[in-house]
Design a protein around this motif. Structure first.
Motif, PDB file in Angstrom:
ATOM      1  N   VAL A  98      -2.900 -12.796   2.857  1.00 31.57           N
ATOM      2  CA  VAL A  98      -1.554 -12.459   2.390  1.00 31.57           C
ATOM      3  C   VAL A  98      -1.649 -11.242   1.479  1.00 31.57           C
ATOM      4  O   VAL A  98      -2.304 -11.291   0.437  1.00 31.57           O
ATOM      5  N   GLY A  99      -1.009 -10.146   1.878  1.00 31.51           N
ATOM      6  CA  GLY A  99      -1.010  -8.928   1.080  1.00 31.51           C
ATOM      7  C   GLY A  99       0.292  -8.796   0.309  1.00 31.51           C
ATOM      8  O   GLY A  99       1.375  -8.950   0.877  1.00 31.51           O
ATOM      9  N   PHE A 100       0.171  -8.505  -0.980  1.00 25.29           N
ATOM     10  CA  PHE A 100       1.350  -8.396  -1.847  1.00 25.29           C
ATOM     11  C   PHE A 100       1.692  -6.944  -2.168  1.00 25.29           C
ATOM     12  O   PHE A 100       2.386  -6.671  -3.140  1.00 25.29           O
ATOM     13  N   GLY A 101       1.213  -6.018  -1.340  1.00 23.54           N
ATOM     14  CA  GLY A 101       1.580  -4.624  -1.514  1.00 23.54           C
ATOM     15  C   GLY A 101       0.723  -3.911  -2.535  1.00 23.54           C
ATOM     16  O   GLY A 101      -0.068  -4.514  -3.255  1.00 23.54           O
ATOM     17  N   GLY A 102       0.870  -2.590  -2.594  1.00 19.33           N
ATOM     18  CA  GLY A 102       0.065  -1.779  -3.486  1.00 19.33           C
ATOM     19  C   GLY A 102      -1.278  -1.452  -2.846  1.00 19.33           C
ATOM     20  O   GLY A 102      -1.752  -2.139  -1.935  1.00 19.33           O
ATOM     21  N   TYR A 103      -1.897  -0.396  -3.334  1.00 13.88           N
ATOM     22  CA  TYR A 103      -3.151   0.064  -2.732  1.00 13.88           C
ATOM     23  C   TYR A 103      -4.297  -0.943  -2.812  1.00 13.88           C
ATOM     24  O   TYR A 103      -5.122  -0.990  -1.892  1.00 13.88           O
ATOM     25  N   PRO A 104      -4.376  -1.793  -3.833  1.00 12.57           N
ATOM     26  CA  PRO A 104      -5.450  -2.787  -3.846  1.00 12.57           C
ATOM     27  C   PRO A 104      -5.384  -3.781  -2.695  1.00 12.57           C
ATOM     28  O   PRO A 104      -6.387  -4.393  -2.340  1.00 12.57           O
ATOM     29  N   SER A 105      -4.195  -3.948  -2.090  1.00  9.61           N
ATOM     30  CA  SER A 105      -4.092  -4.888  -0.967  1.00  9.61           C
ATOM     31  C   SER A 105      -4.504  -4.256   0.356  1.00  9.61           C
ATOM     32  O   SER A 105      -4.794  -4.958   1.325  1.00  9.61           O
ATOM     33  N   LEU A 121       2.577 -10.096   4.977  1.00  6.81           N
ATOM     34  CA  LEU A 121       2.858  -9.166   3.888  1.00  6.81           C
ATOM     35  C   LEU A 121       4.065  -9.663   3.103  1.00  6.81           C
ATOM     36  O   LEU A 121       5.022 -10.184   3.688  1.00  6.81           O
ATOM     37  N   HIS A 122       4.008  -9.506   1.794  1.00  8.30           N
ATOM     38  CA  HIS A 122       5.175  -9.818   0.978  1.00  8.30           C
ATOM     39  C   HIS A 122       5.607  -8.561   0.249  1.00  8.30           C
ATOM     40  O   HIS A 122       4.797  -7.870  -0.361  1.00  8.30           O
ATOM     41  N   GLU A 123       6.904  -8.273   0.323  1.00  8.58           N
ATOM     42  CA  GLU A 123       7.461  -7.115  -0.371  1.00  8.58           C
ATOM     43  C   GLU A 123       8.362  -7.580  -1.514  1.00  8.58           C
ATOM     44  O   GLU A 123       9.328  -8.305  -1.287  1.00  8.58           O
ATOM     45  N   GLN A 124       8.030  -7.175  -2.723  1.00  3.16           N
ATOM     46  CA  GLN A 124       8.786  -7.599  -3.893  1.00  3.16           C
ATOM     47  C   GLN A 124      10.056  -6.779  -4.109  1.00  3.16           C
ATOM     48  O   GLN A 124      11.039  -7.283  -4.650  1.00  3.16           O
ATOM     49  N   ASN A 125      10.031  -5.514  -3.726  1.00  2.00           N
ATOM     50  CA  ASN A 125      11.123  -4.609  -4.046  1.00  2.00           C
ATOM     51  C   ASN A 125      12.167  -4.524  -2.942  1.00  2.00           C
ATOM     52  O   ASN A 125      11.967  -5.000  -1.830  1.00  2.00           O
ATOM     53  N   ALA A 126      13.279  -3.855  -3.272  1.00  2.00           N
ATOM     54  CA  ALA A 126      14.360  -3.674  -2.306  1.00  2.00           C
ATOM     55  C   ALA A 126      14.050  -2.569  -1.307  1.00  2.00           C
ATOM     56  O   ALA A 126      14.779  -2.393  -0.326  1.00  2.00           O
ATOM     57  N   VAL A 127      12.990  -1.807  -1.562  1.00  3.03           N
ATOM     58  CA  VAL A 127      12.521  -0.775  -0.638  1.00  3.03           C
ATOM     59  C   VAL A 127      11.071  -1.092  -0.281  1.00  3.03           C
ATOM     60  O   VAL A 127      10.229  -1.244  -1.167  1.00  3.03           O
ATOM     61  N   LEU A 128      10.777  -1.204   1.005  1.00  2.00           N
ATOM     62  CA  LEU A 128       9.420  -1.547   1.424  1.00  2.00           C
ATOM     63  C   LEU A 128       8.439  -0.475   0.947  1.00  2.00           C
ATOM     64  O   LEU A 128       8.659   0.720   1.149  1.00  2.00           O
ATOM     65  N   GLY A 129       7.359  -0.901   0.297  1.00  2.23           N
ATOM     66  CA  GLY A 129       6.372   0.023  -0.221  1.00  2.23           C
ATOM     67  C   GLY A 129       5.567   0.687   0.885  1.00  2.23           C
ATOM     68  O   GLY A 129       5.552   0.238   2.032  1.00  2.23           O
ATOM     69  N   ARG A 130       4.854   1.755   0.524  1.00  2.00           N
ATOM     70  CA  ARG A 130       4.142   2.552   1.519  1.00  2.00           C
ATOM     71  C   ARG A 130       3.068   1.763   2.243  1.00  2.00           C
ATOM     72  O   ARG A 130       2.922   1.868   3.467  1.00  2.00           O
ATOM     73  N   VAL A 131       2.287   0.980   1.507  1.00  2.00           N
ATOM     74  CA  VAL A 131       1.223   0.199   2.144  1.00  2.00           C
ATOM     75  C   VAL A 131       1.825  -0.831   3.094  1.00  2.00           C
ATOM     76  O   VAL A 131       1.366  -0.987   4.237  1.00  2.00           O
ATOM     77  N   ASN A 132       2.862  -1.527   2.661  1.00  2.93           N
ATOM     78  CA  ASN A 132       3.492  -2.518   3.535  1.00  2.93           C
ATOM     79  C   ASN A 132       4.141  -1.877   4.753  1.00  2.93           C
ATOM     80  O   ASN A 132       4.112  -2.438   5.852  1.00  2.93           O
ATOM     81  N   ARG A 133       4.714  -0.690   4.583  1.00  2.00           N
ATOM     82  CA  ARG A 133       5.289   0.002   5.746  1.00  2.00           C
ATOM     83  C   ARG A 133       4.195   0.340   6.762  1.00  2.00           C
ATOM     84  O   ARG A 133       4.374   0.197   7.966  1.00  2.00           O
ATOM     85  N   PHE A 134       3.067   0.788   6.257  1.00  2.00           N
ATOM     86  CA  PHE A 134       1.959   1.201   7.120  1.00  2.00           C
ATOM     87  C   PHE A 134       1.390   0.027   7.922  1.00  2.00           C
ATOM     88  O   PHE A 134       0.991   0.176   9.076  1.00  2.00           O
ATOM     89  N   MET A 135       1.383  -1.169   7.313  1.00  2.00           N
ATOM     90  CA  MET A 135       0.732  -2.326   7.944  1.00  2.00           C
ATOM     91  C   MET A 135       1.726  -3.313   8.563  1.00  2.00           C
ATOM     92  O   MET A 135       1.323  -4.334   9.113  1.00  2.00           O
ATOM     93  N   ALA A 288      12.141   6.449 -13.339  1.00  2.00           N
ATOM     94  CA  ALA A 288      12.594   7.562 -12.497  1.00  2.00           C
ATOM     95  C   ALA A 288      11.545   8.007 -11.498  1.00  2.00           C
ATOM     96  O   ALA A 288      11.889   8.487 -10.411  1.00  2.00           O
ATOM     97  N   ILE A 289      10.265   7.851 -11.840  1.00  2.00           N
ATOM     98  CA  ILE A 289       9.200   8.335 -10.949  1.00  2.00           C
ATOM     99  C   ILE A 289       8.663   7.244 -10.031  1.00  2.00           C
ATOM    100  O   ILE A 289       7.660   7.449  -9.349  1.00  2.00           O
ATOM    101  N   ALA A 290       9.319   6.094  -9.984  1.00  4.24           N
ATOM    102  CA  ALA A 290       8.842   5.015  -9.108  1.00  4.24           C
ATOM    103  C   ALA A 290       8.881   5.468  -7.655  1.00  4.24           C
ATOM    104  O   ALA A 290       9.783   6.199  -7.234  1.00  4.24           O
ATOM    105  N   ALA A 291       7.889   5.035  -6.888  1.00  5.48           N
ATOM    106  CA  ALA A 291       7.795   5.424  -5.476  1.00  5.48           C
ATOM    107  C   ALA A 291       9.077   5.071  -4.736  1.00  5.48           C
ATOM    108  O   ALA A 291       9.587   3.948  -4.846  1.00  5.48           O
ATOM    109  N   ASP A 292       9.605   6.039  -3.977  1.00  6.35           N
ATOM    110  CA  ASP A 292      10.830   5.851  -3.191  1.00  6.35           C
ATOM    111  C   ASP A 292      12.022   5.427  -4.042  1.00  6.35           C
ATOM    112  O   ASP A 292      12.992   4.864  -3.534  1.00  6.35           O
ATOM    113  N   ASP A 293      11.930   5.669  -5.358  1.00  6.08           N
ATOM    114  CA  ASP A 293      12.996   5.311  -6.298  1.00  6.08           C
ATOM    115  C   ASP A 293      13.381   3.829  -6.162  1.00  6.08           C
ATOM    116  O   ASP A 293      14.552   3.450  -6.302  1.00  6.08           O
ATOM    117  N   HIS A 294      12.385   2.985  -5.899  1.00 10.92           N
ATOM    118  CA  HIS A 294      12.693   1.581  -5.616  1.00 10.92           C
ATOM    119  C   HIS A 294      13.276   0.849  -6.818  1.00 10.92           C
ATOM    120  O   HIS A 294      14.043  -0.101  -6.658  1.00 10.92           O
TER     121      HIS A 294
END
Length: 369
Positions: A98-105, A121-135, A288-294
């Motif tokens: 089970v991957g919870f996102g972020g580069y360590p996963s 995969l589990h996505e915590q945010n309202a915008v799917l993170g880059r690692v989760n999108r990739f996998m 403000a600098i959060a990835a994809d403005d999530h």
């Protein structure tokens, strides 16, 4: 006798990834699973998340920032970590990863895909993170925290589970919100995530200092600040004559939220999940600098539900915050309504839902021909 399912959870980087992993680990352990954590050095350093879990600590780094050389180093670290995880899976094969996102996963999920181990995969945010999108497309399930999550690949199979919160938070969730009527204390919590937030330390103390004396005399502020900011924040509250408790880290956030009547915070996913579970109204200042403005998208979900008020970093000034606090603290009905709005979007059984997905995959794998 059937062997206990061996489940690997991959999370790290921030409390926003680690806290949901801990919540799901508790449920899986209670259901007879053996849970193993794969994390990075930052996740390993978070003291109040999965402290007793057996683990593999990787040295991964993000390629989201920095120049070409930094990105090459990051890619090399992920490749090296993937080889390390694949070797571990060769020694003991998990039933599910089970991957919870972020580069360590990423190394754990890549290794699972290479060895044909089912993964979720589990996505915590309202915008799917880059690692989760990739996998996402090869995942058995992409578990979403929110309906209508953004940037979900078309080929991914998704289920909405909500964002798991720690057992302590869910246990306290049915305790009623105490509206600050009359002349009693008004308890304010300022918290910026696992690393604190400098902008909160810059803006909140002078905003509080400018409030009317009668209101300041009722305030009791608990403020999480970066280690290097603690001394100046204490000095500012002392000069303003406001009761305060300022620390770099709190390991009792559940009990703090239980007493809190208004929160000023970032809008990270775990913060949002815990505030909604506890029904605590909040002024949210998205990073403000959060990835994809999530964080802005997370905060908009709360604002649309009537659970809080969003102030962008640009608009988050001492003068604007003083005006907002004057309005909210003078009209407790607004806080009561926001508490109700928060509770409407809470998902208190998210841990059980996600654990249920994992166990259903375990059973399917056991009965497969």
């Amino acid at each position: 006798m059937t062997e206990a399912p061996y489940i690997v959870l991959a999370a790290g980087g921030t409390g926003g990834h680690m806290m949901p992993a801990e919540a799901v680990a508790d449920v899986l352990t209670n259901q007879g699973c053996e849970v193993f954590l794969i994390t990075d050095t930052r996740g390993d350093a978070i003291r109040n998340a999965m402290a007793d879990a057996n683990r593999l600590v990787l040295k991964t780094s993000s390629h989201a920032s920095g120049g070409t050389l930094s990105k090459i180093r990051a890619a090399c670290s992920i490749i090296k970590s993937t080889i390390q995880v694949r070797r571990h899976f060769g020694e003991r094969r998990p039933a599910v990863v089970v991957g919870f996102g972020g580069y360590p996963s990423m190394p754990a999920v890549i290794a699972a895909r290479l060895k044909r181990i089912p993964y979720v995969l589990h996505e915590q945010n309202a915008v799917l993170g880059r690692v989760n999108r990739f996998m996402a497309e090869d995942a058995r399930v992409v578990a979403l925290s929110l309906e209508n999550s953004q940037r979900v690949p078309k080929g991914a199979y998704t289920e909405v589970t909500g964002n798991p919160v720690r057992h302590l938070i869910s246990k306290l969730s049915n305790i009623a919100y105490a509206v600050p009527f009359g002349f009693g204390e008004i308890r304010l919590l300022v918290i910026g995530g696992s690393q604190g937030a400098r902008i909160l330390s810059d803006v909140v103390p002078p905003a509080v200092a400018a409030l009317p004396e009668e209101m300041k005399s009722r305030l009791e502020i608990t403020h999480q600040a970066r280690e290097e900011d603690v001394e100046r924040v204490v000095a500012a509250y002392t000069e303003a004559g406001v009761k305060h408790r300022v620390q770099a880290y709190f390991d009792d956030v559940g009990s703090l939220l239980l007493r809190t009547q208004l929160v000023i915070s970032r809008s990270g996913a775990s913060t949002i999940a815990e505030l909604s579970a506890m029904g605590r109204p909040a002024i949210l200042v998205p990073l403000a600098i959060a990835a994809d403005d999530h964080q802005s998208v997370n905060a908009s979900v709360i604002e649309d539900a009537g659970g809080g008020w969003v102030m962008t970093e640009r608009d988050f000034t001492p003068e604007a915050l003083t005006e907002k606090l004057n309005f909210l603290l003078a009209d407790p009905s607004a806080l009561r309504d926001a508490s109700d709005g928060m509770r409407e979007i809470a998902c208190l059984d998210a841990s059980e839902r996600l654990a249920g997905i994992v166990m259903s995959i375990v059973e399917k794998e056991r009965t497969a021909p």
